[in-house]
Write an enzyme that holds these catalytic residues in place. Structure first.
Site, PDB file in Angstrom:
ATOM      1  N   TRP A   1     108.821  67.302 109.737  1.00  0.00           N
ATOM      2  CA  TRP A   1     109.226  68.249 109.683  1.00  0.00           C
ATOM      3  C   TRP A   1     107.040  69.244 109.898  1.00  0.00           C
ATOM      4  CZ3 TRP A   1     105.860  72.342 107.061  1.00  0.00           C
ATOM      5  CH2 TRP A   1     106.661  72.713 106.441  1.00  0.00           C
TER       6      TRP A   1
ATOM      7  N   PHE B   1     104.789  64.192 103.240  1.00  0.00           N
ATOM      8  CA  PHE B   1     105.000  65.484 102.327  1.00  0.00           C
ATOM      9  C   PHE B   1     103.381  65.399 102.467  1.00  0.00           C
ATOM     10  CE2 PHE B   1     109.344  64.591 101.747  1.00  0.00           C
ATOM     11  CZ  PHE B   1     109.770  65.766 101.624  1.00  0.00           C
TER      12      PHE B   1
ATOM     13  N   LYS C   1     119.607  73.285  96.414  1.00  0.00           N
ATOM     14  CA  LYS C   1     118.912  73.249  98.226  1.00  0.00           C
ATOM     15  C   LYS C   1     118.054  74.197  98.910  1.00  0.00           C
ATOM     16  CE  LYS C   1     120.384  68.375  98.580  1.00  0.00           C
ATOM     17  NZ  LYS C   1     120.879  67.161  99.117  1.00  0.00           N
TER      18      LYS C   1
ATOM     19  N   THR D   1     116.540  66.269 107.373  1.00  0.00           N
ATOM     20  CA  THR D   1     115.133  66.793 108.737  1.00  0.00           C
ATOM     21  C   THR D   1     114.721  65.313 109.546  1.00  0.00           C
ATOM     22  OG1 THR D   1     114.362  67.947 106.659  1.00  0.00           O
ATOM     23  CG2 THR D   1     112.148  66.856 107.994  1.00  0.00           C
TER      24      THR D   1
ATOM     25  N   ARG E   1     126.889  66.465 109.778  1.00  0.00           N
ATOM     26  CA  ARG E   1     127.781  67.154 108.646  1.00  0.00           C
ATOM     27  C   ARG E   1     127.094  68.692 108.272  1.00  0.00           C
ATOM     28  NH1 ARG E   1     127.447  64.724 102.960  1.00  0.00           N
ATOM     29  NH2 ARG E   1     124.956  64.532 103.978  1.00  0.00           N
TER      30      ARG E   1
END
Length: 560
Positions: A412, A384, A108, A76, A97
């Site tokens: 995010w 967060f 996840k 992210t 990747r």
């Protein structure tokens, strides 16, 4: 992650406006002849047909502190940082990747970034994509089918079935396949022997795929793979079997990088995907070099913490491919710092400044480790919604007191071309422009045992290394067979600097236990298996797959 919206990653991705991939390619300077569309929004890029000049772009490597099981938003941050650099006027490309189905269905649930900092189409990238991993799996298992057939048909190479060092693979977490017996059922069913499965992202063919410079180099590396030994204990390679051409044929389309886009329209090459705890943890060298031909700044990432992914990038990928980073970003989160400070996983969202202060020892060690490679780190504090201003302010002040550049990244919730990563982008751009003196951690002429000891002491902070009896025997074989000049790829838990996942923070007074060494002569490194790390993971008690489905319109449900 801020609370600006309650949409899931999948819902955000489905609402995004995706541009035709031909438009993304044109904007990136990719000539039409080198673009091979896979539907409307994905394409392969053939580097041999590019008209762009030789590599010139600078590389920004994104790594992290030791993560929680859910990850700290490294992808992210990579996407959000690249979008913010593009927003500031830089010509940018991302090199990531590809996701593995193992963690997608396991822990996840997805690996294409999150919120408004994602690569698209996220569901297709997470599920099968352009088939690269299937090609790697097929090539790996074709090799082992050919090996076992050779033994069955008379064994002209005198291969000892008891001394195989290569396994079959599956891109799935399946602990039941770690140890199996094959060839049962009578003489027509093959020669019985003990075997096992690794996950595809741990396979040597995946490592070869990601370190090859072109198709010819891919063929040569495949031929160098050692899959076992003769009864006289002489290594046997793919070239001895004469099947490197067939394996190259299976990979000839997969080796071309995949072009996609972020929500903000930044071009991204998503290609290859070895894990960093059991493999070398970097996207393909071909994709990174292709991106450097097309952009002034390439933002790439290496898996898990800087003790794993970043060290392997520096000592394996950068050494082999000439892609030394001009700047390194270390992603940190308040929740991971709390966990490193001793807070249980179910209480990481609770404000706890004392635990945060205890946990920064882990971040400090990662920062100092990056500095050992001659590159100044920039700390990205991935925000967060549970983070308090007090915690974030304290962490910024701590970074300043350590003399480290840092910024809070709210990519995010405010990515996708928004301003959530602007401050981080400015600090990273300044780091890229500043002089650096990149260096590797160890020289290649150091004995393998000393390379392992150097990593353990300099990066992990260990007092020393304990080698098992089998590992000591393997060290002697490595020396005898002329492989001692290869770099080392440490297979170790991602949750601790030690080989014990329960020892958090920045432990001291410990020993790294090496139980075995596996020469990967095609990839060009020696894997050191430490502690209890597994090359075939298992599923958790509540796999992410339990919440996944397809709605009546055929749209995916539950990817995150």
């Amino acid at each position: 992650m801020t609370g600006l919206n309650s949409l899931s990653d999948l819902e955000i991705a489905r609402r995004a406006i995706i541009r035709p991939i031909a438009d993304i390619a044109a904007a990136a300077g990719i000539n039409a002849a080198s673009v091979e569309p896979y539907g409307r929004y994905k394409a392969k890029v053939d580097p041999s047909l590019l008209t762009a000049p030789a590599p010139f772009g600078k590389v920004v490597l994104v790594s992290a502190m030791s993560p929680t099981p859910a990850g700290e938003g490294k992808s992210t941050t990579t996407v959000g940082l690249a979008d913010s650099l593009a927003r500031a006027g830089h010509k940018v490309m991302i090199a990531l990747r590809e996701p593995s189905l193992g963690p997608i269905l396991g822990m996840k649930g997805g690996a294409t970034g999150g919120g408004y900092s994602q690569v698209l189409p996220m569901d297709e990238i997470n599920l099968h994509f352009t088939g690269d991993f299937h090609a790697v799996t097929s090539a790996n298992n074709a090799l082992m089918a050919l090996v076992d057939n050779h033994i069955y048909q008379g064994n002209e190479l005198n291969i000892d079935p008891r001394r195989m060092t290569f396994k079959r693979v599956l891109d799935m977490n399946d602990r039941s396949l770690r140890e199996v017996i094959i060839g049962l059922g009578g003489p027509t069913q093959g020669v019985p022997r003990q075997d096992g499965f690794d996950i595809t992202v741990a396979s040597e063919i995946m490592a070869v795929f990601c370190l090859a410079t072109d198709l010819a180099d891919l063929r040569e590396r495949l031929g160098r793979i050692t899959f076992g030994y003769t009864y006289a204990r002489v290594p046997v390679t793919v070239a001895d079997l004469g099947v490197q051409g067939a394996l190259t044929l299976l990979l000839k389309e997969a080796i071309k990088p995949n072009l996609v886009q972020t929500i903000a329209g930044t071009p991204a090459l998503v290609h290859g995907g070895p894990f960093a705890n059991i493999a070398h943890g970097c996207n393909s060298l071909i994709a990174t070099q292709t991106a450097r031909r097309l952009a002034d700044i390439v933002v790439t990432e290496a898996g898990f913490g800087a003790d794993l992914g970043a060290e392997k990038y520096m000592d394996i990928k950068a050494r082999m491919g000439g892609v030394a980073p001009s700047a390194v970003v270390v992603v940190a989160t308040v929740r991971a710092l709390k966990m490193q400070g001793g807070v249980p996983k179910d209480r990481l969202t609770e404000p706890d400044l004392e635990a945060l202060q205890a946990g920064v020892a882990n971040l400090r060690r990662h920062i100092h480790n990056v500095e050992k490679f001659g590159v100044a780190p920039v700390v990205a504090i991935n925000r967060f919604s549970s983070d308090t201003d007090e915690e974030l302010d304290w962490l910024l002040e701590w970074c300043a007191s350590e003399g480290v550049q840092a910024a809070v990244a709210d990519v995010w919730g405010r990515g996708g071309g928004g301003d959530g990563g602007d401050e981080l982008a400015a600090k990273v751009a300044a780091a890229v422009a500043a002089p650096s003196s990149f260096r590797h951690l160890y020289p290649l002429d150091l004995p393998v045992e000393e390379k392992i000891r150097t990593i353990a002491q300099e990066i992990y902070g260990a007092d020393g290394v304990d080698f098992s009896v089998p590992a000591l025997k393997r060290l002697a074989d490595i020396e005898k067979n002329g492989w001692s000049g290869l770099p080392v790829c440490m297979a170790k838990t991602q949750y601790s600097f030690t080989d014990d996942a329960s020892r958090l923070g920045a432990p001291k007074g410990f020993t790294i236990h090496v139980r075995d060494l596996i020469p990967k002569t095609g990839a060009g490194f020696i894997v050191a298996l430490t502690g209890a790390v597994m090359t075939m993971p298992g599923l958790p008690a509540a796999p992410a797959a339990m919440r996944m489905d397809v709605d009546d319109a055929g749209n995916p449900v539950g990817l995150s």
